[in-house]
Design a protein around this motif. Sequence first.
Motif, PDB file in Angstrom:
ATOM      1  N   SER A   4      22.175   2.053  -2.515  1.00 60.31           N
ATOM      2  CA  SER A   4      21.855   1.668  -1.130  1.00 60.31           C
ATOM      3  C   SER A   4      22.813   2.312  -0.149  1.00 60.31           C
ATOM      4  O   SER A   4      22.406   2.871   0.881  1.00 60.31           O
ATOM      5  CB  SER A   4      21.903   0.143  -0.969  1.00 60.31           C
ATOM      6  OG  SER A   4      20.965  -0.463  -1.805  1.00 60.31           O
ATOM      7  N   CYS A  42      13.068   0.998  -7.263  1.00 62.02           N
ATOM      8  CA  CYS A  42      13.616  -0.359  -7.130  1.00 62.02           C
ATOM      9  C   CYS A  42      14.136  -0.597  -5.715  1.00 62.02           C
ATOM     10  O   CYS A  42      13.944  -1.671  -5.131  1.00 62.02           O
ATOM     11  CB  CYS A  42      14.752  -0.580  -8.138  1.00 62.02           C
ATOM     12  SG  CYS A  42      14.176  -0.816  -9.821  1.00 62.02           S
ATOM     13  N   GLU A  43      14.795   0.435  -5.164  1.00 64.50           N
ATOM     14  CA  GLU A  43      15.318   0.337  -3.791  1.00 64.50           C
ATOM     15  C   GLU A  43      14.167   0.135  -2.812  1.00 64.50           C
ATOM     16  O   GLU A  43      14.220  -0.724  -1.931  1.00 64.50           O
ATOM     17  CB  GLU A  43      16.092   1.615  -3.438  1.00 64.50           C
ATOM     18  CG  GLU A  43      16.779   1.589  -2.088  1.00 64.50           C
ATOM     19  CD  GLU A  43      18.076   0.784  -2.092  1.00 64.50           C
ATOM     20  OE1 GLU A  43      18.528   0.407  -0.993  1.00 64.50           O
ATOM     21  OE2 GLU A  43      18.625   0.536  -3.180  1.00 64.50           O
ATOM     22  N   ALA A  45      11.210  -1.033  -3.430  1.00 62.34           N
ATOM     23  CA  ALA A  45      10.474  -2.277  -3.685  1.00 62.34           C
ATOM     24  C   ALA A  45      11.260  -3.529  -3.331  1.00 62.34           C
ATOM     25  O   ALA A  45      10.674  -4.615  -3.214  1.00 62.34           O
ATOM     26  CB  ALA A  45      10.067  -2.332  -5.158  1.00 62.34           C
ATOM     27  N   SER A  46      12.569  -3.409  -3.146  1.00 63.78           N
ATOM     28  CA  SER A  46      13.417  -4.596  -2.944  1.00 63.78           C
ATOM     29  C   SER A  46      13.417  -5.026  -1.474  1.00 63.78           C
ATOM     30  O   SER A  46      13.938  -4.321  -0.611  1.00 63.78           O
ATOM     31  CB  SER A  46      14.844  -4.303  -3.400  1.00 63.78           C
ATOM     32  OG  SER A  46      15.663  -5.416  -3.151  1.00 63.78           O
ATOM     33  N   SER A  47      12.873  -6.210  -1.185  1.00 64.25           N
ATOM     34  CA  SER A  47      12.777  -6.710   0.192  1.00 64.25           C
ATOM     35  C   SER A  47      14.140  -7.108   0.757  1.00 64.25           C
ATOM     36  O   SER A  47      14.280  -7.304   1.964  1.00 64.25           O
ATOM     37  CB  SER A  47      11.821  -7.902   0.249  1.00 64.25           C
ATOM     38  OG  SER A  47      12.277  -8.936  -0.611  1.00 64.25           O
ATOM     39  N   THR A  48      15.160  -7.220  -0.106  1.00 62.53           N
ATOM     40  CA  THR A  48      16.492  -7.617   0.380  1.00 62.53           C
ATOM     41  C   THR A  48      17.326  -6.411   0.820  1.00 62.53           C
ATOM     42  O   THR A  48      18.403  -6.579   1.397  1.00 62.53           O
ATOM     43  CB  THR A  48      17.253  -8.364  -0.728  1.00 62.53           C
ATOM     44  OG1 THR A  48      17.416  -7.488  -1.856  1.00 62.53           O
ATOM     45  CG2 THR A  48      16.491  -9.615  -1.159  1.00 62.53           C
ATOM     46  N   LYS A  49      16.857  -5.236   0.574  1.00 60.19           N
ATOM     47  CA  LYS A  49      17.619  -4.028   0.906  1.00 60.19           C
ATOM     48  C   LYS A  49      17.412  -3.643   2.378  1.00 60.19           C
ATOM     49  O   LYS A  49      16.447  -4.052   3.035  1.00 60.19           O
ATOM     50  CB  LYS A  49      17.209  -2.863   0.008  1.00 60.19           C
ATOM     51  CG  LYS A  49      17.440  -3.105  -1.486  1.00 60.19           C
ATOM     52  CD  LYS A  49      18.911  -3.098  -1.827  1.00 60.19           C
ATOM     53  CE  LYS A  49      19.128  -3.193  -3.343  1.00 60.19           C
ATOM     54  NZ  LYS A  49      20.551  -3.169  -3.717  1.00 60.19           N
ATOM     55  N   ARG A  54      15.593   1.761   2.136  1.00 56.29           N
ATOM     56  CA  ARG A  54      14.318   1.647   1.423  1.00 56.29           C
ATOM     57  C   ARG A  54      13.399   2.821   1.775  1.00 56.29           C
ATOM     58  O   ARG A  54      12.791   3.436   0.894  1.00 56.29           O
ATOM     59  CB  ARG A  54      13.623   0.336   1.787  1.00 56.29           C
ATOM     60  CG  ARG A  54      14.351  -0.916   1.335  1.00 56.29           C
ATOM     61  CD  ARG A  54      13.601  -2.162   1.742  1.00 56.29           C
ATOM     62  NE  ARG A  54      12.383  -2.332   0.962  1.00 56.29           N
ATOM     63  CZ  ARG A  54      11.449  -3.260   1.223  1.00 56.29           C
ATOM     64  NH1 ARG A  54      11.593  -4.071   2.255  1.00 56.29           N
ATOM     65  NH2 ARG A  54      10.378  -3.354   0.454  1.00 56.29           N
ATOM     66  N   GLN A  94       5.653  -1.052  -9.651  1.00 53.84           N
ATOM     67  CA  GLN A  94       6.497  -1.418  -8.510  1.00 53.84           C
ATOM     68  C   GLN A  94       5.928  -0.885  -7.194  1.00 53.84           C
ATOM     69  O   GLN A  94       5.990  -1.552  -6.166  1.00 53.84           O
ATOM     70  CB  GLN A  94       7.920  -0.899  -8.714  1.00 53.84           C
ATOM     71  CG  GLN A  94       8.724  -1.721  -9.726  1.00 53.84           C
ATOM     72  CD  GLN A  94      10.200  -1.328  -9.713  1.00 53.84           C
ATOM     73  OE1 GLN A  94      10.528  -0.144  -9.821  1.00 53.84           O
ATOM     74  NE2 GLN A  94      11.079  -2.302  -9.598  1.00 53.84           N
ATOM     75  N   THR A  98       4.701  -3.001  -3.955  1.00 54.70           N
ATOM     76  CA  THR A  98       5.307  -2.796  -2.631  1.00 54.70           C
ATOM     77  C   THR A  98       4.250  -2.686  -1.535  1.00 54.70           C
ATOM     78  O   THR A  98       4.558  -2.872  -0.352  1.00 54.70           O
ATOM     79  CB  THR A  98       6.204  -1.536  -2.639  1.00 54.70           C
ATOM     80  OG1 THR A  98       7.094  -1.613  -3.763  1.00 54.70           O
ATOM     81  CG2 THR A  98       7.027  -1.421  -1.372  1.00 54.70           C
ATOM     82  N   ASP A 101       4.333  -5.667   0.605  1.00 54.08           N
ATOM     83  CA  ASP A 101       5.621  -6.022   1.197  1.00 54.08           C
ATOM     84  C   ASP A 101       5.452  -6.452   2.658  1.00 54.08           C
ATOM     85  O   ASP A 101       4.508  -6.056   3.338  1.00 54.08           O
ATOM     86  CB  ASP A 101       6.558  -4.816   1.116  1.00 54.08           C
ATOM     87  CG  ASP A 101       8.019  -5.201   1.261  1.00 54.08           C
ATOM     88  OD1 ASP A 101       8.687  -5.374   0.221  1.00 54.08           O
ATOM     89  OD2 ASP A 101       8.477  -5.355   2.416  1.00 54.08           O
TER      90      ASP A 101
END
Length: 852
Positions: A4, A42-43, A45-49, A54, A94, A98, A101
Amino acid sequence: MDLSQILLNAQSPDRNIRLQAEKHLQLAEQQNLPAFFLALCCELASSTKNPHSRRLAGLILKNALDAKDEARRQQRTEQWIALDASTKLQLKAQLLQTLADTEKDARRTAAQVVAKIAVIELPRNQWPDLIDLLVKNMTQAESPLKQATLETLGYICEELPAESIKDKTNQVLTAVIQGMRKDESSIDVRLAGANALLNALEFVRANFDKELERNYIMQVVCEATQATDSKMRVAAFECLVRIASLYYDKLSTWMQNIFNITLEAIRKDEDAVAQQAIEFWSTICDVEIDILVEIDECANMKVQPPRTCQNFIKGALKFLVPVIEESLTKQEDDEQTEWNVATAAGTCLQLIANTVLDEVVPVVMPFVQKYITDTNWRFAEAAILAFGSILEGPNGYIITELVSQAIPILLARLADPVILVKDTTAWTLGRVCQLHPQTVLPKLSDVMRTFLEALRDEPRIASKICWAIHNIAESQEDSADKSTGPLSPYFQNLAELLVNTTDREDADENFLSSAAYEALNVLIQNSAKDCQKSIAVLLPLFLGRLEKSFSAETLSSDDKKRQTELQGNLCSALQACTQKLEGEVRQFADGMMRLYLRVFESTSAAVHEEVLMAVGAIANAVEQDFIRYMPSFHKWLELALRNWEEYMVCGVAVGVVGDISRALGEKIAPYCDVLVGLLLENLRNPSINRLVKPPILSCFGDIAIAIGGKFEKYLAIVMNMLQQASTTPVTDLTDYDFVDYVNQLREDIFEAYTSIIQGLRTDNKAEAFLPHVEHVVGFVGHVWNDSTRTEGVTRGAVGVLGDLAHALGHTPKVKSILSHDMVQTILNECATSNVQHTRDVVKWTKSVIAKV
């Protein structure tokens, strides 16, 4: 450092931090590609990043699957295919996840990546359930998922050939239309559906062939043009434009509805919507112009045209034109807006004029006559633009008379205080000079006086005046060989002012410098003989400027670009002077060649086209003396011949080989092994632009004439290539560009045959051609039976028969062949040709055969 942070650093304004992050990413990709792809996915797809990290992760992944360069794209495709199945399954899962998302950028980026994978896998029958999964998404309630799904389908349709998903077309269309319908509550989903349909329209030809399905699609699109959201209306009209282009023949039952919708939008809707509504009619014009050309071409070839013109523009003319004229008055004040409703309307009116021809004049001229002298600048400029827009198409006496009457008014308007009025007036005068030059000549004194004054105006005006001068000079081609011409009294003043214009401080604006040089070149090329002294003064001036250009500072890429453009313009100007002065340039030839060689050494291929033509002009001027430049020049000529990717440069180089062959005669022989080899190599190259090939064939003839009997060493291989070229068939009579290409190919084949026969004959080696006589006469018979042959091909065929008789008529083989009924039939029919040149060739051929 985690991924990240690296991704965020890669977007840092600090160059050092950015470069370090890029190195980390490159290293990760090189060390373990599957792990790198999974980490990026993964980056994304990750909603917390972080949204920025992203998005960049997705873009890196997308770019790893595609490239503009074909070789790199293939390498990346193979790289993806080589990934293990487990990794690909994880990535796909993934990415599809997404699409749902909450972050819009993440969804859109995921959609792009899914589409890139689809482009690789679907044509290979991989990922067979992708379309089913996407279509299933459209049954879900979540608007973000539906929007991203439609974007994905749109991207897939944009990049894939139709056959890749032909079995899924109905499913795709159903999903897209479902998303676009007026009962869809989310405008984002509707907009995504409209954009997806725009890309999918080429896929749904089978659906458009079915009336019920076609009507449903058209209903949804037409309803969407009435949406409350302007972006949606723009997208819907874009779909109508594409439908007009693809399915013109299916529109008749919907045209009244579309007519009402588009005219209402043009009159009352926002600019962006109105522009697309105008574009619909411009597209209808484009299609009808193509169909009308096809009908004429087919009539000439006596075949049935493939399409029927439904004359939508003629039917709408008296209702459509007033709305277009009203749009012409919606200018963007005096700013140079590249595209707006007024400029779109002007373009549409030009197309209407080219569609309905003379019929446009009585519909448009009342508006022009009412407002061309109006004190309201908006109406005056609109009237001038309307008049300029109908100058091409109509060709009767009426338009000529109207142009003649308008010239004094237009010249007066060049002094208008409103810059846009002056600008449009200068453009219109340029069109007058281009399309109706005969109307300018009686008023030439007033026109030239006004043009000379307008050349001092600001760049946007002066540039168009240069174009007008270019056009009127181009119309004087017949003056080039005469003692004087209509432009002779103005030549010196025009040339001096154009030279000064190229050197103005603001000459870089609006391409003014290039426009002035182009006008100068044509003015010189078509000047009469009484302008020679003025041209002789210009040549050393241009030569001095070219010398000076090498000492100019080139600190930036823009500086280098300006230097390159200047050197190209100066080479073109020197070429024009050389062609005009011919042998008089001998005293300057050494200096010119020295500078031309410096241009080759210091610039890219961008200027090589111009400098090659300038060298060819010197060869023509100094003739056999050119041999002293060959040791230095031949490597650049060979380099250009090898530069097949820059096909314009390669094509010019082929022409220069012909120039030098004619200039040097047999002195070119030491260079022929390499030159003939390169020409043959280009003929065999399947990747070279086909337009380069016909000139190569006639170039063999130039070489044969130059070296005479020494051409015998190349005869077998060259004749083999000519024979192969002669078998190029016309498989589609409606592909007019290809028909033209084949005819040009055949003309150049006959020219090559003629020159080779003549060249061998000069050294008493004509009999070396005997093994090829049957094929040549067979080719004559073949083209004679082809309904697409042009007059030039016919003349070339008859000429070759005469050349065979002249060089080989004493041999029994040729005597026998020339006595065939086919030969007599061809000669007798061509003797009644409408073209004098052809009749002259037939007369000569008959006289030669009669002596056999």
